[in-house]
Design a protein around this motif. Structure first.
Motif, PDB file in Angstrom:
ATOM      1  N   SER A 195     -13.633  18.615  -3.246  1.00 19.13           N
ATOM      2  CA  SER A 195     -14.541  17.646  -3.858  1.00 19.13           C
ATOM      3  C   SER A 195     -13.868  16.293  -4.024  1.00 19.13           C
ATOM      4  O   SER A 195     -13.232  16.016  -5.018  1.00 19.13           O
ATOM      5  N   MET A 196     -14.013  15.476  -3.020  1.00 24.92           N
ATOM      6  CA  MET A 196     -13.500  14.111  -3.122  1.00 24.92           C
ATOM      7  C   MET A 196     -14.397  13.279  -4.030  1.00 24.92           C
ATOM      8  O   MET A 196     -13.992  12.247  -4.526  1.00 24.92           O
ATOM      9  N   ARG A 197     -15.614  13.750  -4.254  1.00 23.10           N
ATOM     10  CA  ARG A 197     -16.536  13.046  -5.148  1.00 23.10           C
ATOM     11  C   ARG A 197     -15.940  12.977  -6.554  1.00 23.10           C
ATOM     12  O   ARG A 197     -16.008  11.950  -7.212  1.00 23.10           O
ATOM     13  N   THR A 244      -5.913  11.673   3.126  1.00 24.01           N
ATOM     14  CA  THR A 244      -4.841  10.757   2.768  1.00 24.01           C
ATOM     15  C   THR A 244      -5.471   9.644   1.949  1.00 24.01           C
ATOM     16  O   THR A 244      -6.419   9.006   2.384  1.00 24.01           O
ATOM     17  N   VAL A 245      -4.935   9.458   0.751  1.00 17.31           N
ATOM     18  CA  VAL A 245      -5.459   8.438  -0.149  1.00 17.31           C
ATOM     19  C   VAL A 245      -4.475   7.279  -0.157  1.00 17.31           C
ATOM     20  O   VAL A 245      -3.297   7.454  -0.453  1.00 17.31           O
ATOM     21  N   VAL A 298       0.849  -1.187   0.000  1.00 18.40           N
ATOM     22  CA  VAL A 298       0.000   0.000   0.000  1.00 18.40           C
ATOM     23  C   VAL A 298       0.887   1.240   0.000  1.00 18.40           C
ATOM     24  O   VAL A 298       1.895   1.288   0.696  1.00 18.40           O
ATOM     25  N   THR A 299       0.515   2.215  -0.785  1.00 19.69           N
ATOM     26  CA  THR A 299       1.208   3.498  -0.836  1.00 19.69           C
ATOM     27  C   THR A 299       0.195   4.579  -0.496  1.00 19.69           C
ATOM     28  O   THR A 299      -0.976   4.469  -0.834  1.00 19.69           O
ATOM     29  N   SER A 300       0.665   5.625   0.171  1.00 18.03           N
ATOM     30  CA  SER A 300      -0.261   6.704   0.532  1.00 18.03           C
ATOM     31  C   SER A 300       0.172   8.011  -0.108  1.00 18.03           C
ATOM     32  O   SER A 300       1.328   8.188  -0.493  1.00 18.03           O
ATOM     33  N   LEU A 301      -0.787   8.930  -0.180  1.00 17.30           N
ATOM     34  CA  LEU A 301      -0.555  10.214  -0.809  1.00 17.30           C
ATOM     35  C   LEU A 301      -1.505  11.210  -0.173  1.00 17.30           C
ATOM     36  O   LEU A 301      -2.686  10.906   0.011  1.00 17.30           O
ATOM     37  N   GLU A 302      -1.005  12.407   0.174  1.00 16.33           N
ATOM     38  CA  GLU A 302      -1.876  13.422   0.755  1.00 16.33           C
ATOM     39  C   GLU A 302      -2.504  14.242  -0.345  1.00 16.33           C
ATOM     40  O   GLU A 302      -1.833  14.669  -1.282  1.00 16.33           O
ATOM     41  N   VAL A 308      -8.933   8.507   3.753  1.00 21.38           N
ATOM     42  CA  VAL A 308      -9.046   8.795   5.174  1.00 21.38           C
ATOM     43  C   VAL A 308      -8.927  10.303   5.341  1.00 21.38           C
ATOM     44  O   VAL A 308      -7.982  10.919   4.858  1.00 21.38           O
ATOM     45  N   LYS A 309      -9.902  10.908   6.026  1.00 21.78           N
ATOM     46  CA  LYS A 309      -9.898  12.352   6.238  1.00 21.78           C
ATOM     47  C   LYS A 309      -9.024  12.685   7.430  1.00 21.78           C
ATOM     48  O   LYS A 309      -9.098  12.039   8.476  1.00 21.78           O
TER      49      LYS A 309
END
Length: 161
Positions: free
Chosen positions: A69-71, A100-101, A60-64, A87-88
């Motif tokens: 609009s996350m939609r 964080t995605v 898993v990799t994360s990115l801020e 994750v908010k």
């Protein structure tokens, strides 16, 4: 032949005294399909929880990401077929939320394309916001006209006719 039929048949047990309605049958079929999906342990596609994403054992990799609009992000990520979890960040203020995605490590190229398209849409929205609205322009013109003496305004009206 009999053995094949017994493998393919499904038995539903209802706890109702009356005949089952269509609604009850639909609920039973949905419950059965959900049970089958859990039993097969098929990987979930698209948006999911971080726990489900980590269970797939693919790194898993994360990115801020900061954005209102996350939609839009979800829609674009679904278009590219990326498995992700959002994750908010609760420490960030309400006016500028930060997220964080998390996504699979093998999806880095696809997530890069998603981010490029997402930023283009966000930049396009901010450019639209920068333009003054027509109502604001009208209010400014009304204020200018109200400041001018009445004679000049009447002369301009006569010239227009």
């Amino acid at each position: 032949m009999n053995e094949e039929v017994s493998k393919e048949s499904i038995r539903f047990a209802f706890h109702y005294g009356a005949k089952p309605t269509v609604r009850v049958l639909v609920r039973a079929l949905k419950a059965y399909l959900a049970h089958r999906a859990k039993k097969k342990n098929t990987p979930i596609q698209g948006k999911q929880s971080v726990k489900q994403l980590v269970k797939q054992n693919q790194g898993v990799t994360s990115l801020e990401v900061s954005g209102e609009s996350m939609r839009q992000f979800k829609k674009i990520a679904g278009k590219y077929g990326v498995d992700f979890a959002i994750v908010k960040d609760k420490s960030a203020g309400k006016d500028k939320p930060r997220y964080t995605v998390f996504f699979k490590a093998r999806d880095t190229d696809a997530i890069q394309a998603v981010l490029d398209q997402y930023t283009k849409k966000i930049v396009k929205k901010t450019k639209v916001r920068e333009r003054p609205s027509t109502l604001e322009k009208l209010k400014k013109l009304k204020a200018e006209i109200a400041k001018k003496p009445r004679k000049e305004v009447e002369k301009k009206k006569e010239n227009v006719r």
